[in-house]
Every structure is written in C-alpha cells, then in structure tokens.
Design an enzyme around this catalytic site. Structure first.
Site, PDB file in Angstrom:
ATOM      1  N   PHE A   8       0.756  -1.201   0.027  1.00  0.00           N
ATOM      2  CA  PHE A   8       0.071  -0.009  -0.114  1.00  0.00           C
ATOM      3  C   PHE A   8       0.961   1.208  -0.127  1.00  0.00           C
ATOM      4  O   PHE A   8       1.922   1.240   0.805  1.00  0.00           O
ATOM      5  CB  PHE A   8      -1.057   0.083   1.326  1.00  0.00           C
ATOM      6  CG  PHE A   8      -1.860  -1.088   1.456  1.00  0.00           C
ATOM      7  CD1 PHE A   8      -3.291  -0.720   0.957  1.00  0.00           C
ATOM      8  CD2 PHE A   8      -1.778  -2.076   2.129  1.00  0.00           C
ATOM      9  CE1 PHE A   8      -4.216  -1.761   0.908  1.00  0.00           C
ATOM     10  CE2 PHE A   8      -2.405  -3.297   2.029  1.00  0.00           C
ATOM     11  CZ  PHE A   8      -3.899  -3.021   1.623  1.00  0.00           C
ATOM     12  N   ASP A   9       0.205   2.253  -0.778  1.00  0.00           N
ATOM     13  CA  ASP A   9       0.937   3.604  -0.514  1.00  0.00           C
ATOM     14  C   ASP A   9       0.578   4.013   0.721  1.00  0.00           C
ATOM     15  O   ASP A   9      -0.664   3.135   1.415  1.00  0.00           O
ATOM     16  CB  ASP A   9       0.289   4.467  -1.524  1.00  0.00           C
ATOM     17  CG  ASP A   9       0.474   5.907  -1.228  1.00  0.00           C
ATOM     18  OD1 ASP A   9       1.553   6.312  -1.018  1.00  0.00           O
ATOM     19  OD2 ASP A   9      -0.444   6.737  -1.483  1.00  0.00           O
ATOM     20  N   PHE A  10       0.816   5.256   1.364  1.00  0.00           N
ATOM     21  CA  PHE A  10       0.260   5.405   2.654  1.00  0.00           C
ATOM     22  C   PHE A  10      -0.598   6.745   2.741  1.00  0.00           C
ATOM     23  O   PHE A  10      -1.975   6.781   2.994  1.00  0.00           O
ATOM     24  CB  PHE A  10       1.457   5.677   4.019  1.00  0.00           C
ATOM     25  CG  PHE A  10       0.868   5.693   5.130  1.00  0.00           C
ATOM     26  CD1 PHE A  10       0.676   4.461   5.918  1.00  0.00           C
ATOM     27  CD2 PHE A  10       1.081   7.156   5.909  1.00  0.00           C
ATOM     28  CE1 PHE A  10       0.446   4.750   7.181  1.00  0.00           C
ATOM     29  CE2 PHE A  10       0.609   7.060   7.170  1.00  0.00           C
ATOM     30  CZ  PHE A  10       0.350   5.860   7.776  1.00  0.00           C
TER      31      PHE A  10
END
Length: 220
Positions: A8-10
């Site tokens: 995941f990106d954050f």
C-alpha cells in the site's frame, strides 16, 4: 496465481494524512519564506519526501534544518487534530492477515513522519515491511520502493498487488510489473482521475474487500 502480498501507499490510501501534511508545509513556508502556499502549490511539489520538498523549495537555504524540525513539530503536535483512525482500513488489513496475506507499505514519506503516523493510527506489527522516501534513491513513479518491498517479503510480481491513490503510484506499480489498484476511498486523496489506467479502481473500501474475498476467500 494467487495473490500473497498486498503493498500500500500511505498518504491518501491507508491514512487521511494529507491535511496534516498541507498544514505543516504551510506553516513552515510561511514562517521561513513568508509565503502562503495553496494546497495545489504544495501538491505540485510532491514526489520526494518532505525533507526533499523543503530542501528543494525553501528559499531560506541557510535555515533548512530549522525548517525541518519545525515541520515535524507541527506534524506531531497537530496530528490528532487533523487525522482520525479509519476503522474500515483497519479491518481490511486484519482480514488480509487472517488469510495469510503479507502486507507492506511503500510511501514517499520520510521515515520520521511515517513513524509518527503509524504510532497514532496503527499497530506497528501490522505491516511486514515499510519502505519510505528515506529508503530509496528514486521516488515513485520509479518502481524501486515496490521492488525493495517485494524482495523483503520474498514475493514475485505475479503474486503482488500495489494499492495507491495517485498516478505516480499506478505508474510505479506498472513498472514493477505488479497488479495495480487505484483508490479514491478517503476524503483527501490525490484525486479520482487516473491518467494511467490501474488494473482495478475502487471508490469504497467495502467494494475492495468484497472483491478480494470472493469465492470463499479466493484472492483476485
């Protein structure tokens, strides 16, 4: 092949942290450069970590270290006022774990701000690997961070998903040869239009959960 890892990106993907980022940058640039930056002006600087953004864009070059410390002061002290836990996101991560799916983070954030947000929002042991802007030479859309995360998890591109909310996320995923998921399910994201087409697009977390766990737990 079954998916064994979801990266995941954050900011804007797992955590609605963009408002605290905007606030902290606005405070710093106002204090040191006497500039009132709009949200769009700040977004145009995105790519490197906050350290790189301040180093590249602050006019008061002799005060960069002071400005960085102030950025983290604002980010830490106002975090709870700008960012709330998202229970749907928390449930998603726990459901992935319950199915034996490895989870990781690939973010452009610097390690220091990432750790602040993790402390406020998640249990640290939820993510098996975290690659921040401090851990790569080339930020997204370069695939370096995704490739490092896969290597750390021992997963191949064919068994990995990358989930993000920006065009840079999707491009990085494509260049890493993983399946990509474009999302705009948080209130503050990088925008709903993807110029590079992801393999999947979701506007609601529950739709993503439904897709992931169809057919008695089978993954896409």
């Amino acid at each position: 092949m079954k998916i064994n890892a979801v990266l995941f990106d954050f900011d804007g993907t797992l955590a609605d942290t963009l408002p605290i980022c905007f606030y902290s940058f606005q405070k710093v640039f106002n204090k040191y450069d006497h500039r009132d930056l709009s949200v769009q002006e700040i977004i145009s600087m995105f790519g490197p970590s906050e350290t790189g953004i301040i180093q590249q864009n602050l006019k008061s070059k002799d005060r960069i270290n002071e400005a960085m410390e102030d950025y983290y002061f604002y980010y830490e002290n106002e975090h709870k006022n700008f960012v709330s836990k998202n229970h749907e996101v928390d449930e998603l991560i726990h459901r992935l774990h319950s199915k034996g799916i490895k989870t990781g983070i690939v973010t452009g954030k610097a390690r220091r701000s990432y750790e602040i947000s993790i402390k406020h929002l998640f249990s640290k042991d939820l993510f098996k690997v975290s690659i921040t802007g401090d851990d790569v030479v080339d930020p997204k859309p370069h695939p370096e961070g995704i490739l490092k995360a896969m290597n750390a998890l021992g997963c191949s591109p064919a068994e990995t998903l990358f989930v993000g909310d920006s065009n840079a996320d999707i491009e990085a995923g494509k260049r890493a040869n993983v399946q990509t998921v474009g999302v705009n399910w948080l209130k503050n994201s990088h925008g709903s239009e993807f110029l590079i087409k992801p393999d999947y697009v979701y506007a609601h977390i529950h739709d993503f959960v439904k897709k992931l766990f169809v057919d008695d737990g089978a993954i896409i």
